[in-house]
Motif scaffolding. Structure first.
Motif, PDB file in Angstrom:
ATOM      1  N   TYR A 414      46.894  31.251  45.316  1.00 39.99           N
ATOM      2  CA  TYR A 414      45.704  31.659  46.045  1.00 39.99           C
ATOM      3  C   TYR A 414      45.954  32.901  46.895  1.00 39.99           C
ATOM      4  N   ARG A 415      47.140  32.992  47.505  1.00 39.16           N
ATOM      5  CA  ARG A 415      47.437  34.177  48.319  1.00 39.16           C
ATOM      6  C   ARG A 415      47.410  35.441  47.477  1.00 39.16           C
ATOM      7  N   LYS A 416      48.018  35.387  46.310  1.00 44.40           N
ATOM      8  CA  LYS A 416      48.049  36.557  45.441  1.00 44.40           C
ATOM      9  C   LYS A 416      46.641  36.946  45.003  1.00 44.40           C
ATOM     10  N   MET A 417      45.825  35.922  44.683  1.00 43.37           N
ATOM     11  CA  MET A 417      44.444  36.192  44.315  1.00 43.37           C
ATOM     12  C   MET A 417      43.711  36.867  45.466  1.00 43.37           C
ATOM     13  N   ARG A 418      43.865  36.327  46.684  1.00 41.84           N
ATOM     14  CA  ARG A 418      43.159  36.905  47.831  1.00 41.84           C
ATOM     15  C   ARG A 418      43.594  38.343  48.083  1.00 41.84           C
ATOM     16  N   PHE A 419      44.885  38.612  47.935  1.00 39.66           N
ATOM     17  CA  PHE A 419      45.391  39.968  48.175  1.00 39.66           C
ATOM     18  C   PHE A 419      44.752  40.949  47.197  1.00 39.66           C
ATOM     19  N   GLY A 420      44.669  40.563  45.926  1.00 41.59           N
ATOM     20  CA  GLY A 420      44.026  41.432  44.949  1.00 41.59           C
ATOM     21  C   GLY A 420      42.537  41.574  45.190  1.00 41.59           C
ATOM     22  N   LEU A 421      41.845  40.459  45.440  1.00 40.48           N
ATOM     23  CA  LEU A 421      40.394  40.491  45.640  1.00 40.48           C
ATOM     24  C   LEU A 421      40.020  41.299  46.868  1.00 40.48           C
ATOM     25  N   THR A 422      40.691  41.061  47.977  1.00 38.21           N
ATOM     26  CA  THR A 422      40.331  41.780  49.198  1.00 38.21           C
ATOM     27  C   THR A 422      40.699  43.259  49.104  1.00 38.21           C
ATOM     28  N   THR A 423      41.754  43.590  48.357  1.00 35.35           N
ATOM     29  CA  THR A 423      42.045  45.003  48.096  1.00 35.35           C
ATOM     30  C   THR A 423      40.885  45.639  47.352  1.00 35.35           C
ATOM     31  N   ALA A 424      40.384  44.966  46.313  1.00 35.40           N
ATOM     32  CA  ALA A 424      39.242  45.497  45.565  1.00 35.40           C
ATOM     33  C   ALA A 424      38.027  45.678  46.472  1.00 35.40           C
ATOM     34  N   LEU A 425      37.819  44.757  47.414  1.00 33.50           N
ATOM     35  CA  LEU A 425      36.653  44.810  48.289  1.00 33.50           C
ATOM     36  C   LEU A 425      36.738  45.912  49.339  1.00 33.50           C
ATOM     37  N   LEU A 426      37.881  46.557  49.479  1.00 32.00           N
ATOM     38  CA  LEU A 426      37.967  47.708  50.377  1.00 32.00           C
ATOM     39  C   LEU A 426      37.178  48.894  49.847  1.00 32.00           C
ATOM     40  N   ASN A 427      36.843  48.851  48.548  1.00 33.58           N
ATOM     41  CA  ASN A 427      35.963  49.863  47.974  1.00 33.58           C
ATOM     42  C   ASN A 427      34.943  49.138  47.102  1.00 33.58           C
ATOM     43  N   ASP A 428      34.228  49.856  46.256  1.00 31.85           N
ATOM     44  CA  ASP A 428      33.072  49.280  45.568  1.00 31.85           C
ATOM     45  C   ASP A 428      33.373  48.801  44.157  1.00 31.85           C
ATOM     46  N   GLY A 429      34.654  48.569  43.841  1.00 33.13           N
ATOM     47  CA  GLY A 429      35.022  48.192  42.486  1.00 33.13           C
ATOM     48  C   GLY A 429      34.919  46.708  42.221  1.00 33.13           C
ATOM     49  N   TYR A 430      35.517  46.319  41.115  1.00 30.95           N
ATOM     50  CA  TYR A 430      35.452  44.953  40.604  1.00 30.95           C
ATOM     51  C   TYR A 430      36.829  44.306  40.696  1.00 30.95           C
ATOM     52  N   PHE A 431      36.844  42.996  40.466  1.00 38.30           N
ATOM     53  CA  PHE A 431      38.093  42.247  40.534  1.00 38.30           C
ATOM     54  C   PHE A 431      38.120  41.218  39.417  1.00 38.30           C
ATOM     55  N   SER A 432      39.333  40.955  38.919  1.00 36.29           N
ATOM     56  CA  SER A 432      39.545  39.883  37.948  1.00 36.29           C
ATOM     57  C   SER A 432      40.898  39.240  38.227  1.00 36.29           C
ATOM     58  N   TYR A 433      40.944  37.927  38.164  1.00 40.05           N
ATOM     59  CA  TYR A 433      42.204  37.198  38.282  1.00 40.05           C
ATOM     60  C   TYR A 433      42.415  36.424  36.988  1.00 40.05           C
ATOM     61  N   GLU A 434      43.542  36.701  36.334  1.00 38.33           N
ATOM     62  CA  GLU A 434      43.812  36.124  35.027  1.00 38.33           C
ATOM     63  C   GLU A 434      45.233  35.584  34.985  1.00 38.33           C
ATOM     64  N   MET A 435      45.514  34.760  33.992  1.00 37.75           N
ATOM     65  CA  MET A 435      46.842  34.169  33.893  1.00 37.75           C
ATOM     66  C   MET A 435      47.907  35.199  33.557  1.00 37.75           C
TER      67      MET A 435
END
Length: 694
Positions: A414-435
């Motif tokens: 979950y921490r890794k997912m949050r780090f990626g998602l919140t990084t994406a939310l610093l700008n207007d892009g998209y996010f995906s979490y995959e295996m």
């Protein structure tokens, strides 16, 4: 870094590549000729207008889900999805569930897959001209061979590469022999012969003495590299078009994949620049871009030719599909005028915080996340794609990925997912979490509380109220390079130049070209042979402590585009490297660079070096600072909440300036417990979404 791939077993990526191969023959005549395409480029079109519907946040994308096995309702939850020609039957049902979803087809810039166990799937690949394959340095046949002979005599099985021998052939190589490919079983160095399996994927034939024979290059299991560079020889796949290069041909095939108007656009996988990285990271021990059997000592010209060919390919693809269709890249070249965004695959990876600042904020040659968001065409699908498992493929890996997603005890990071998602939310892009890269969404579609406010609604954050802002103060720690590194400091009094044989470097104070203040330091590289560290500008002593973060800041420009490298090392044998800041791409304009790094060692007498030996020319430096600490803690405000990111290696407590609610989640309750807070403590490399109080 990834380099873009497919899935074994379900293999959606392989399926799309197979379908691409199957249409390679016979579709060329339906598309414009090479000469027609060459007259039109992306600059002839106005920028693609932003779509009428702009999805609220968080914005989510997904690569290659499996609609045969996964619920269409789950697939339709995303804002855009990559599918493929094998799944067109699901396009209308998915669009019925989400009329705003964008569906992308996919192609590959420089790889084609094959199946040695299913010859029917290789029919089209057999017709690809041999000139288009990217091969290693090879040899020639030393005698005629017939179509059945399994022992091939060659002029050489190795050559000298400086002081070391370079093996031209090793067991397991697939080897190009005119229009035939052969599989190397063994190498007899005494007799200079290869024992091979003939007609491997591409049919066997007789060959004359003197025929070139060279190992093909594979990065992904059962795939071959095609030569995108302008150094590639030409070949003829379609007599109506005549001789051309792979880039020209592949652009026409990519355009044909968008013949169905329901496709919003196309992913161009493996669109990364500077392809000499393949050496040592694939089956490549060398690269022979013009199939001349000449061993290169410097691949900079090949990289430049590859990048030129890649840009030409994208221009031709854009010209063929028109201005309204989406062209989306993966770790792509920063050719903003032709494409609708870039995928940052596997980012941030397990070590991603070491380069989080530059890859997120820039500047970097391939374009940072923020740079892609600023410059790419609309609709801009730039995305942070984070993996649970960072493992990558091996060219000889036949077993495929061992998927843990369906294990009873599997819990996502979950921490890794949050780090990626919140990084994406610093700008207007998209996010995906995959295996994992070997299967993408087909492995499983993980869904998180942060995606929809624990099941309340998608797009719950609304729209941003402004740009991301740093929430930690400017570093107040001393400049470890003082007094030389401060504004207008005279670096020449405390810094040194060094140059090995074959290199020459001088340094001078320049009052004509300051970045700030009154002067800068001018480094003139009078002689260079391509190795950064052999000519350097350095400062010592620099006291470093193991495990401590240090932030390097400097401004730089050059008289022409070039690279420099910066690092801090032990100032005596064994010269251990404590801080590797990496390679920086300079332009003729001043740029400010900032990069925090954690020290790998304790050393009170370390030396910081700017390596400038990559090329002759002038480099200007100014405002150089090395400080203990890292203040990469960021906040962005939205209509209905805020996003915080801590990209440092230390926990940070952030005052919020008011009361906010945590998501009342069902997954990671240690973070999303629904509590009301007016400050939060963020662990290292973590992020959080907080909601405005109703």
């Amino acid at each position: 870094m990834d380099r873009m791939k497919s899935h074994k077993k379900i293999s959606p990526k392989f399926k799309v590549l197979w379908l691409i191969i199957l249409v390679l023959i016979g579709v060329s005549l339906a598309l414009p000729t090479t000469s027609a395409l060459a007259t039109t480029g992306p600059d002839d079109f106005p920028p693609t207008p932003a779509p009428a519907y702009q999805p609220p946040f968080p914005r989510l994308g997904m690569w290659w889900p499996n609609p045969y096995e996964q619920p269409l309702e789950d697939i339709a939850r995303y804002d855009w999805v990559i599918l493929g020609d094998w799944s067109t039957e699901f396009m209308d049902p998915i669009r019925a569930l989400n009329p705003d979803i964008l569906l992308l087809n996919s192609t590959n810039a420089c790889e084609l897959s094959f199946d040695p166990d299913d010859p029917a799937n290789n029919t089209a690949l057999q017709h690809i001209p041999s000139q288009w394959f990217l091969t290693q340095v090879g040899s020639t046949l030393s005698a005629d061979v017939d179509a059945a002979q399994t022992t091939l005599p060659v002029e050489a099985v190795s050559i000298q590469n400086g002081e070391d021998p370079l093996e031209l052939f090793i067991p397991g190589d697939t080897v190009l022999l005119e229009g035939e490919s052969v599989l190397v079983k063994s190498v007899d160095k005494t007799r200079s012969t290869l024992t091979v399996q003939r007609g491997y994927v591409r049919p066997a034939a007789a060959h004359k003495a003197g025929t070139r024979i060279a190992a093909q290059i594979s990065f992904w299991y059962n795939s071959w590299l095609l030569n995108l560079s302008t150094l590639s020889p030409t070949g003829t796949a379609d007599p109506a078009v005549g001789a051309e290069r792979w880039a020209d041909y592949n652009a026409r095939q990519g355009a044909q994949l968008l013949a169905d108007p329901r496709w919003a656009g196309i992913l161009v996988d493996r669109s990364d620049p500077d392809e000499s990285w393949l050496i040592g990271n694939s089956t490549a021990r060398s690269i022979d871009p013009d199939q001349s059997n000449r061993l290169l000592s410097d691949y900079s010209a090949f990289d430049a030719a590859w990048n030129e060919g890649l840009r030409s390919y994208l221009d031709r693809l854009r010209a063929a599909v028109g201005p309204q269709r989406i062209i989306y890249l993966n770790w792509g070249i920063a050719h903003y005028a032709a494409v609708n965004g870039n995928n940052f695959e596997g980012f941030p990876d397990d070590d991603g915080f070491r380069n989080w600042h530059t890859l997120t904020l820039g500047p970097v040659q391939s374009g940072s996340y923020f740079e892609w968001m600023q410059h790419a065409l609309q609709p801009n699908l730039t995305m942070i794609e984070t993996y649970e498992d960072e493992s990558g493929p091996q060219p000889d890996d036949a077993d495929g990925y061992a998927n843990r997603c369906n294990d009873a005890d599997f819990t996502p990071d979950y921490r890794k997912m949050r780090f990626g998602l919140t990084t994406a939310l610093l700008n207007d892009g998209y996010f995906s979490y995959e295996m994992n890269t070997e299967g993408h969404g087909s492995l499983c579609l993980m869904w998180f509380d942060e995606y929809d406010n624990a099941g309340v609604v998608r797009g719950y954050l609304g729209y941003p109220l402004g740009a991301a802002q740093r929430v930690t103060p400017k570093l107040s720690t001393s400049n470890l390079l003082a007094p030389a590194g401060g504004a207008d400091g005279d670096l020449l009094t405390t810094w040194e130049t060094s140059a090995e044989i074959g290199y020459a470097l001088t340094a001078a104070t320049d009052a004509e070209n300051p970045a700030a203040g009154e002067t800068s330091t001018l480094l003139d590289v009078l002689k260079a042979q391509g190795v950064d560290w052999r000519a350097a500008f350095s400062y010592a002593p620099v006291p470093l402590s193991k495990g401590t973060e240090y932030t390097l800041t400097f401004q730089a420009r050059a008289d022409q585009p070039r690279t420099i490298s910066v690092w801090a090392q032990q100032d005596q044998y064994p010269w251990d490297n404590w801080l590797w800041f990496g390679t920086f791409n300079l332009t003729t304009d001043w740029q400010q660079f900032e990069l925090p790094i954690t020290s790998l060692g304790d050393d009170r007498q370390a030396r910081l070096l700017f390596g400038v030996g990559s090329a002759a020319g002038s480099v200007w430096l100014d405002e150089i600072s090395l400080q203990e600490g890292n203040n990469d803690v960021w906040r962005r405000d939205f209509e209905h909440g805020i996003v915080l990111v801590n990209a440092t290696s230390q926990a940070v407590t952030v005052p919020l300036g008011g009361s906010y609610a945590k998501i009342d989640g069902k997954q990671d309750r240690t973070v999303n417990d629904g509590a009301t807070v007016n400050q939060v403590t963020l662990p290292p490399q973590d992020g959080i979404i907080l909601l405005k109080m109703q």
